[in-house]
Scaffold this active site. Structure first.
Site, PDB file in Angstrom:
ATOM      1  N   GLU A   1       8.255  -2.598  -3.262  1.00  0.00           N
ATOM      2  CA  GLU A   1       8.941  -1.366  -3.635  1.00  0.00           C
ATOM      3  C   GLU A   1       8.722  -1.069  -5.125  1.00  0.00           C
ATOM      4  O   GLU A   1       8.323  -1.962  -5.885  1.00  0.00           O
ATOM      5  CB  GLU A   1      10.442  -1.520  -3.349  1.00  0.00           C
ATOM      6  CG  GLU A   1      10.787  -1.747  -1.876  1.00  0.00           C
ATOM      7  CD  GLU A   1      10.714  -0.479  -1.031  1.00  0.00           C
ATOM      8  OE1 GLU A   1       9.834   0.376  -1.262  1.00  0.00           O
ATOM      9  OE2 GLU A   1      11.551  -0.341  -0.108  1.00  0.00           O
TER      10      GLU A   1
ATOM     11  N   ASP B   1       3.809  -8.125   6.199  1.00  0.00           N
ATOM     12  CA  ASP B   1       5.249  -8.244   5.997  1.00  0.00           C
ATOM     13  C   ASP B   1       6.018  -8.402   7.312  1.00  0.00           C
ATOM     14  O   ASP B   1       5.464  -8.207   8.400  1.00  0.00           O
ATOM     15  CB  ASP B   1       5.783  -7.022   5.216  1.00  0.00           C
ATOM     16  CG  ASP B   1       5.075  -5.723   5.597  1.00  0.00           C
ATOM     17  OD1 ASP B   1       4.581  -5.620   6.733  1.00  0.00           O
ATOM     18  OD2 ASP B   1       5.013  -4.813   4.755  1.00  0.00           O
TER      19      ASP B   1
HETATM   20  C1  F6R Z   1       3.941  -1.959   6.948  1.00  0.00           C
HETATM   21  C2  F6R Z   1       3.853  -1.758   5.510  1.00  0.00           C
HETATM   22  C3  F6R Z   1       4.311  -0.493   4.861  1.00  0.00           C
HETATM   23  C4  F6R Z   1       3.837   0.773   5.583  1.00  0.00           C
HETATM   24  C5  F6R Z   1       4.381   2.015   4.904  1.00  0.00           C
HETATM   25  C6  F6R Z   1       3.979   3.282   5.604  1.00  0.00           C
HETATM   26  O1  F6R Z   1       3.420  -3.209   7.329  1.00  0.00           O
HETATM   27  O2  F6R Z   1       3.446  -2.658   4.844  1.00  0.00           O
HETATM   28  O3  F6R Z   1       3.836  -0.454   3.542  1.00  0.00           O
HETATM   29  O4  F6R Z   1       2.446   0.800   5.600  1.00  0.00           O
HETATM   30  O5  F6R Z   1       5.777   1.942   4.840  1.00  0.00           O
HETATM   31  O6  F6R Z   1       4.584   3.322   6.863  1.00  0.00           O
HETATM   32  P1  F6R Z   1       4.153   4.429   7.937  1.00  0.00           P
HETATM   33  O7  F6R Z   1       2.737   4.142   8.282  1.00  0.00           O
HETATM   34  O8  F6R Z   1       5.071   4.200   9.101  1.00  0.00           O
HETATM   35  O9  F6R Z   1       4.323   5.752   7.280  1.00  0.00           O
END
Ligand code: F6R
Length: 260
Positions: free
Chosen positions: A143, A67
Site C-alpha cells: 500500500e 499475496d
Molecule cells: C492481487 C494483487 C493486487 C491486485 C490489485 C488490482 O494479487 O496483488 O495488487 O492486482 O489490487 O486488483 P484488480 O485486478 O481486482 O483490480
C-alpha cells in the site's frame, strides 16, 4: 519501461499470454510470479486455452503468488488459494508441489515470510512477475507508504483497498484487515515485470506509476527502476498518459524481432 496500449482488455490479455507462453516455452523450468484479482482473469483463461489447444506445458514450472489474506483459510471461497485453483491451476498441468502461495493461517508470520523469500531464491528467482495495480497505486498489497525495498511481510490494508475487495467478501466489514505480501524489493528482483491494467478507474494510478515521480506514495512507480517492466493496458487505463501517442508509435514501428 515499455508501455503497450491495446484497444481492449481482451487483446491486451492475449498479448500478455503470448509473453508468458514464450517464457514457458523458452524455459520449461520457468518461475512465474502470479497475481489475483479481476485483471489477470483473461490472461489465465488464455493460458488455459494454450495448454489445451497447443500443449503449453507447465509440468516444470514453479509459481509464487504475490499475496494472501491473513486469517483466511485456503479453502475459503475468497482466499487467493481458491482463486488460483479455480482460475488456473485446476486446468493446467502444473504439479501441486510447485505451487507457492503465502499461508494466511500461519502461526508465525515473520518466519513464514522469511521462508517464502528463501523459497523464491532457492527456485532461482522469479522469471516473470504478473502484476495488477490498485486504484491507489499498490502492487501486490504494498500500500502507499510501503518501503521501496520491502520484502515479504505482513501489511495492513487501506480503507480504499478494503472497499475494492468488499464485493468478494459480501461487505467491507468481512474483508480482512491484514495480508501477507511480497515486498517491493521482492518484486523488483524478478527478471521481468508484466503489469496489466484495464478500465478508466485505473487511469490515474497508471499515469502516476508510469509518468510520475518514483515515490512510496505510488508503490507501482518503483517499476520505473526495473530494467524490464512492461505495462500492458487497454485504451481506458492508458487514457491519462501524457505520452500515449509516443508509446503507440513505438509499438507500431517495432522491428519484427521485438514484437510479441
Ligand atoms: C492481487 C494483487 C493486487 C491486485 C490489485 C488490482 O494479487 O496483488 O495488487 O492486482 O489490487 O486488483 P484488480 O485486478 O481486482 O483490480
Amino acid at each position: 519501461m515499455e508501455i503497450i496500449i491495446q484497444p481492449n482488455s481482451q487483446q491486451a490479455s492475449e498479448l500478455a499470454a503470448r509473453i508468458v507462453a514464450r517464457t514457458v516455452r523458452e524455459k520449461p523450468h520457468a518461475v512465474l510470479g502470479l497475481a489475483t484479482g479481476n485483471t489477470p482473469l483473461q490472461l489465465y483463461r488464455n493460458l488455459v486455452r494454450m495448454h489445451r489447444e497447443s500443449g503449453l506445458d507447465f509440468s516444470g514450472v514453479t509459481s509464487f503468488n504475490l499475496d494472501e489474506y491473513v486469517g483466511i483459510p485456503p479453502a475459503h471461497p475468497s482466499s487467493f488459494h481458491s482463486y488460483m485453483w479455480a482460475h488456473l491451476f485446476s486446468s493446467i498441468n502444473m504439479p501441486r508441489e510447485r505451487v507457492n502461495i503465502p499461508d494466511g493461517m500461519t502461526g508465525d508470520i515473520p518466519a513464514a515470510c522469511r521462508k517464502y523469500e528463501q523459497a523464491i531464491r532457492s527456485a532461482g528467482g522469479v522469471d516473470i512477475q504478473i502484476l495488477g495495480i490498485g486504484t491507489n497505486g499498490h502492487i501486490g498489497f504494498n500500500e502507499p507508504s510501503s518501503s521501496l525495498s520491502s520484502r515479504t511481510r505482513i501489511k495492513t490494508l487501506t480503507e480504499e483497498t478494503r472497499l475494492d475487495a468488499a464485493a468478494a467478501f459480501g461487505g467491507e466489514e468481512a474483508v480482512p484487515t491484514h495480508v501477507i505480501t511480497m515486498g517491493l524489493g521482492t518484486i523488483l528482483d524478478s527478471k521481468m515485470c508484466l503489469l496489466l491494467a484495464f478500465g478508466k478507474k485505473k487511469a490515474k494510478a497508471i499515469s502516476l506509476a508510469a509518468e510520475g515521480p518514483v515515490t512510496a506514495m505510488v508503490p507501482g512507480s518503483i517499476l520505473q527502476m526495473h530494467p524490464r517492466a512492461i505495462f500492458v493496458l487497454d485504451k481506458d487505463a492508458a487514457s491519462d498518459l501524457k505520452m500515449a501517442d509516443y508509446y503507440v508509435w513505438i509499438n507500431e514501428h517495432k522491428p519484427d524481432w521485438q514484437k510479441y
